[in-house]
Every structure is written in C-alpha cells, then in structure tokens.
Write a protein that holds these residues in place. Sequence first.
Motif, PDB file in Angstrom:
ATOM      1  N   UNK A 263       2.991  14.720  28.108  1.00 53.33           N
ATOM      2  CA  UNK A 263       2.127  15.884  27.504  1.00 53.33           C
ATOM      3  C   UNK A 263       2.832  16.636  26.590  1.00 53.33           C
ATOM      4  N   UNK A 264       3.905  16.968  26.809  1.00 54.44           N
ATOM      5  CA  UNK A 264       4.885  18.064  25.998  1.00 54.44           C
ATOM      6  C   UNK A 264       5.051  17.271  24.596  1.00 54.44           C
ATOM      7  N   UNK A 265       5.603  15.902  24.588  1.00 57.21           N
ATOM      8  CA  UNK A 265       6.134  15.259  23.329  1.00 57.21           C
ATOM      9  C   UNK A 265       4.857  15.125  22.548  1.00 57.21           C
ATOM     10  N   UNK A 266       3.702  14.616  23.055  1.00 59.45           N
ATOM     11  CA  UNK A 266       2.493  14.223  22.432  1.00 59.45           C
ATOM     12  C   UNK A 266       2.062  15.518  21.627  1.00 59.45           C
ATOM     13  N   UNK A 267       2.186  16.494  22.486  1.00 60.43           N
ATOM     14  CA  UNK A 267       1.620  17.795  21.699  1.00 60.43           C
ATOM     15  C   UNK A 267       2.698  18.178  20.808  1.00 60.43           C
ATOM     16  N   UNK A 268       3.872  18.036  20.968  1.00 60.20           N
ATOM     17  CA  UNK A 268       4.867  18.567  19.833  1.00 60.20           C
ATOM     18  C   UNK A 268       4.778  17.622  18.402  1.00 60.20           C
ATOM     19  N   UNK A 269       4.374  16.251  18.810  1.00 59.58           N
ATOM     20  CA  UNK A 269       4.112  15.183  17.569  1.00 59.58           C
ATOM     21  C   UNK A 269       3.110  15.720  16.704  1.00 59.58           C
ATOM     22  N   UNK A 270       2.042  16.250  17.472  1.00 59.30           N
ATOM     23  CA  UNK A 270       0.748  16.792  16.559  1.00 59.30           C
ATOM     24  C   UNK A 270       1.166  17.889  15.974  1.00 59.30           C
ATOM     25  N   UNK A 271       1.996  18.835  16.693  1.00 61.61           N
ATOM     26  CA  UNK A 271       2.103  20.348  16.011  1.00 61.61           C
ATOM     27  C   UNK A 271       3.176  20.162  14.740  1.00 61.61           C
ATOM     28  N   UNK A 272       4.104  19.196  15.035  1.00 62.88           N
ATOM     29  CA  UNK A 272       4.974  19.115  14.161  1.00 62.88           C
ATOM     30  C   UNK A 272       4.779  18.091  13.195  1.00 62.88           C
ATOM     31  N   UNK A 273       3.679  17.374  13.030  1.00 64.13           N
ATOM     32  CA  UNK A 273       3.535  16.249  12.167  1.00 64.13           C
ATOM     33  C   UNK A 273       3.578  16.675  10.776  1.00 64.13           C
ATOM     34  N   UNK A 274       2.981  17.670  10.443  1.00 64.59           N
ATOM     35  CA  UNK A 274       3.324  18.312   8.777  1.00 64.59           C
ATOM     36  C   UNK A 274       4.787  18.383   8.406  1.00 64.59           C
ATOM     37  N   UNK A 275       5.461  18.739   9.354  1.00 64.22           N
ATOM     38  CA  UNK A 275       6.865  19.077   8.976  1.00 64.22           C
ATOM     39  C   UNK A 275       7.706  17.529   8.780  1.00 64.22           C
ATOM     40  N   UNK A 276       7.129  16.674   9.683  1.00 63.39           N
ATOM     41  CA  UNK A 276       7.735  15.507   9.753  1.00 63.39           C
ATOM     42  C   UNK A 276       7.515  14.693   8.354  1.00 63.39           C
ATOM     43  N   UNK A 277       6.237  14.757   8.221  1.00 65.26           N
ATOM     44  CA  UNK A 277       5.649  14.121   6.866  1.00 65.26           C
ATOM     45  C   UNK A 277       6.560  14.529   5.657  1.00 65.26           C
ATOM     46  N   UNK A 278       6.540  15.840   5.844  1.00 64.01           N
ATOM     47  CA  UNK A 278       7.200  16.406   4.683  1.00 64.01           C
ATOM     48  C   UNK A 278       9.022  16.185   4.786  1.00 64.01           C
ATOM     49  N   UNK A 279       9.292  15.880   5.632  1.00 64.24           N
ATOM     50  CA  UNK A 279      10.748  15.471   5.741  1.00 64.24           C
ATOM     51  C   UNK A 279      10.761  13.743   5.526  1.00 64.24           C
ATOM     52  N   UNK A 355       8.252   9.418  24.209  1.00 64.40           N
ATOM     53  CA  UNK A 355       7.082   8.787  24.794  1.00 64.40           C
ATOM     54  C   UNK A 355       7.196   7.229  25.022  1.00 64.40           C
ATOM     55  N   UNK A 356       8.299   6.564  24.524  1.00 59.35           N
ATOM     56  CA  UNK A 356       8.773   4.973  24.809  1.00 59.35           C
ATOM     57  C   UNK A 356       9.341   5.179  26.190  1.00 59.35           C
ATOM     58  N   UNK A 357       9.583   6.228  26.830  1.00 61.89           N
ATOM     59  CA  UNK A 357      10.412   6.271  28.116  1.00 61.89           C
ATOM     60  C   UNK A 357      11.820   6.025  28.028  1.00 61.89           C
ATOM     61  N   UNK A 358      12.305   6.184  26.936  1.00 70.04           N
ATOM     62  CA  UNK A 358      14.061   6.230  26.779  1.00 70.04           C
ATOM     63  C   UNK A 358      14.661   7.287  27.072  1.00 70.04           C
ATOM     64  N   UNK A 359      14.072   8.562  26.594  1.00 71.55           N
ATOM     65  CA  UNK A 359      14.395   9.814  26.782  1.00 71.55           C
ATOM     66  C   UNK A 359      13.453  10.673  27.599  1.00 71.55           C
ATOM     67  N   UNK A 360      13.840  11.963  27.721  1.00 70.71           N
ATOM     68  CA  UNK A 360      13.138  12.954  28.462  1.00 70.71           C
ATOM     69  C   UNK A 360      13.361  14.060  27.430  1.00 70.71           C
ATOM     70  N   UNK A 361      12.442  15.091  27.531  1.00 73.72           N
ATOM     71  CA  UNK A 361      12.441  16.431  26.724  1.00 73.72           C
ATOM     72  C   UNK A 361      13.894  17.023  27.100  1.00 73.72           C
ATOM     73  N   UNK A 362      14.182  17.209  28.624  1.00 76.90           N
ATOM     74  CA  UNK A 362      15.288  17.882  28.988  1.00 76.90           C
ATOM     75  C   UNK A 362      16.353  17.095  29.719  1.00 76.90           C
ATOM     76  N   UNK A 363      17.350  17.108  29.116  1.00 71.78           N
ATOM     77  CA  UNK A 363      18.240  16.277  30.239  1.00 71.78           C
ATOM     78  C   UNK A 363      19.750  16.248  29.271  1.00 71.78           C
ATOM     79  N   UNK A 364      20.641  15.350  29.706  1.00 70.56           N
ATOM     80  CA  UNK A 364      22.170  15.432  29.094  1.00 70.56           C
ATOM     81  C   UNK A 364      21.835  14.807  27.609  1.00 70.56           C
TER      82      UNK A 364
END
Length: 471
Positions: A263-279, A355-364
């Motif tokens: 939920x968090x990663x999909x929401x953040x991807x949508x919110x930050x998509x303009x910044x990512x496109x700029x990068x 989203x791929x399941x390789x990482x979490x939002x929070x962790x080492x």
Amino acid sequence: MTSTPRLTGLKGMVSVLDFAVILACYFFAFQVRFYKQIPDVELNSFLHYIPWFGVLGLVTYHFFNLYAFTGRVSITKYFYNLFIAHVVIAIELILLSYWLQVFILPRSIVILALVLQLICIIGSRSILLYMQFKMVGKKKAVVIVSNTKDESTLVEKVLSKGEKWFDVKGIIQSDGTEVKNEAKLFTDIDLFILSHQVDAKQKVEIMRYAGRESKEVLLIPEFYELFLAGAESQQIDDMLVYSVQSPLMSRVDRIVKRTVDLIVSIALLILTSPIMLLMLVLIPLTSNGKAFFVQERVGREEKPFMLFKFRSMVDNAEKNTGPVLAQEQDNRITKLGKFIRATRIDELPQLINVIKGEMSIVGPRPEREFFVNSFKQELPDYAYRFKVKPGITGLAQVMGNYSTIPSDKLRYDLMYIKNYSLLLDLKILLQTIVVVLQREQSKGVASHEIKASGKVARLLNTNTQVVIPKE
C-alpha cells in the motif's frame, strides 16, 4: 525500548500537560479567529471531536520521540523533531478534514492553534529539559575499555560528542586486572562508561562496585544481551530461567507488513512519479551514464537481488577502486548526486524492489556481498540481519548516520528485529522525514573523524591509565 517506572510516570504527567495545552490552544485560536462569536456548527463539531485532536497530537509526539526523557538528548535534534511534528500534525488534520469530512475545522484555526502549541510546548519542554540537566548534571566519568586496538571509536565519541554530559577524568585500558585493583581511585567518579569488549569479570566487578556506591554505569551491550530485553521469565522446578526466542517475525506479522509495504510503496510511487520522471531526464543530461544504478545486494536469507537506485556518482565509480564506502568529500559524487543523496531522492527506485517483494519499506539496509562477508567475519551476529527483508529505511538510519560504524548499526538492526511492531515501523517512517530534512546524517565518513580516531588510538597505546588534560 523499555522505560523505568520513573520515566513512565514522567511521560504520563507530560502527556496530560500536553493534552491540556493542545485543547487550550484550540479554544484560544477559536476566540481569536471569531472574536468570541464562534459559529455553533463549528463549535459543536470541535467539541464533538475534541478528544481526537488531543490523541492525534500525543500520538504524533510519541512517534517523533518527544517523550524520550533520557536526560541526555541532543537539544537541537529534540526541538527540530518538535517543529517537524507540528508540521505533520497540521498536514494530518487538514487531510482528515478534507478526505473524511467528519468535522468542521477551518485551516486558519489549525495553523493558529499549532503555532500556539509550538510556542507553549517549546516553553514547557525547555523548562523540563533544563530541570533534567540540573538533576542529571555533568558527571565525572571514567571510560573503561579493553586493551585491543579498535577501542578508539568509543573513546573519540565520548570525548567529542559527550563533552556537555561527561567530565572525563580518565581512560583505563583493562587487561583483566587493573580495574579491580584501582577501584579505590573511583571515589570521586560519578559514572562509568564500559566498552562491550571489557572482560566479563571486569564488568561484573565494576557493576557491583557501582551498585554499592550508587554510581551510574553506561554499558555498550553485547549483541546477545539485546535479545534479553523483554525475555520471558520461567521456572524449572524452583530455578529461575529466561526464555530467549530467536528474533523472528510471526506469520501474521509478515502478512501485515507485506500488505502495508504494498500500500505504502504504490502510494509513494504515484506521489513521487513527477520527481522520478524529472530524474530520468536530469541525471543523463548532467553526467555521462544512465539514470538508474543497478547493483546486486544481499536480501532475506542471504539471497541476492538487484537493487535499483538513481545514479548519484560518475559512471563506473568503482572501476579503479573496487567496493568502497562514500566519503564526505567524495569526488566521485556528481553535483546533482550530492543533492539527490542529501534528500534521499536516489532511494526512490527501491520502491520497485518493495513491490517485487525483495525489500520492505522498513528494515536493515541491504549491503553488497563484499561488505557482508567482511562484516560476518568481524561480527558473527551479523547473520541475524537476514532473518527479515532489508528496508529502504530502518532504525539504524534514523538513530545513526551514514558513517556510523557497522557494529553500532548492527545493534540497532537487532533491536528492531527483536522489538518489531507495526507501530515501530510507523514511528521509523515518520522519523525518516527528519532524517531526509537533516543533511548531516547522509554525509560520508569525514576525514577529520578519521584523524581524530587516529589521535585517540595513539593516546590509547601510551599506557594503561590515561588522564585527559584540560585545555
């Protein structure tokens, strides 16, 4: 992660005071905004939801560590957290009012009330922290380390960062005999700072002495001691034992964490998509090479995966050096790279890994195999990090710095795994906001820190007891 009864009582009293201040500031804001003629609809709405405004404020304060009354806090960081907390509260209230439409609360009231709260809370916290400083005071301390070569980091941190809390009278390098024989020299000492590498018998001796003489001990814990926190006490016949479980997440915890990650990663991807496109456009334009930087990292159960980042260094930065950590003045970092590293924009593509399941939002934080193998040789408990998925942010990142040594980062990582909860993840996420806004924590290893550590190392090699001269 635990509190003494005294601190718990203090937190309770301060929470009640904060609740009263929050409500008083809202009432005053209404009075100022409507000149004592508050519309019935807005007043009734406010009175109906008044408990929730207070609870929201207290919960947000907690997530930003504003009830961490340890007596030795960074004043600058504490009040910075306080300011960011109030900004977050304002955003929370405006979003709740707009999306849920369950209460009527003009934005002018929210902003005015929060400004008043900020002034009042800063005042009350200043008085509280001043009283704590007077009670705790600057204690006369002795640093006790082993006679190994890698103790200079601890000593350097105590001398440079702890100056306002500790009046260091001396450093003792223990080979297992000196400290006990020199205990009579500690009559005027208020506090002992013990390295985890000091011999176990020496630790016991110092702890006993400190207990008898009512002196404080600051102990850097061994890794296994982190697992003892919250251990369940049991009995075998009349014998007391501790049940120490492996630091694993339950199946329910893993399912909940995965759901929140998506939920968090999909929401953040949508919110930050303009910044990512700029990068995607700016990075190739400002330096040779692709926008994305893809590198193999070690994940849960030590399985490798390809981590995505925005490139912040020159292309093929390690071609001639091999794997090395970034330095504070690293000429491999591009001009744009300095900005995206400081603001953590370079980490945004890792949302794809989540989203791929390789990482979490929070962790080492995930490391490369080269460093993992090196750390595992130095730190046998390093393998515990791979019991959970690596994260974009983590406890070690919000509590430490980029240049924090691996053993200290590992202590935070193990503490996180041992004490995992959804609320802890939320707390780390909110504190990540502070980290993003504070560029100091993203800096590499500073050259002056290396020189200082080298100076302390030479000092430690001189003799058994080192007295710190006063300037």
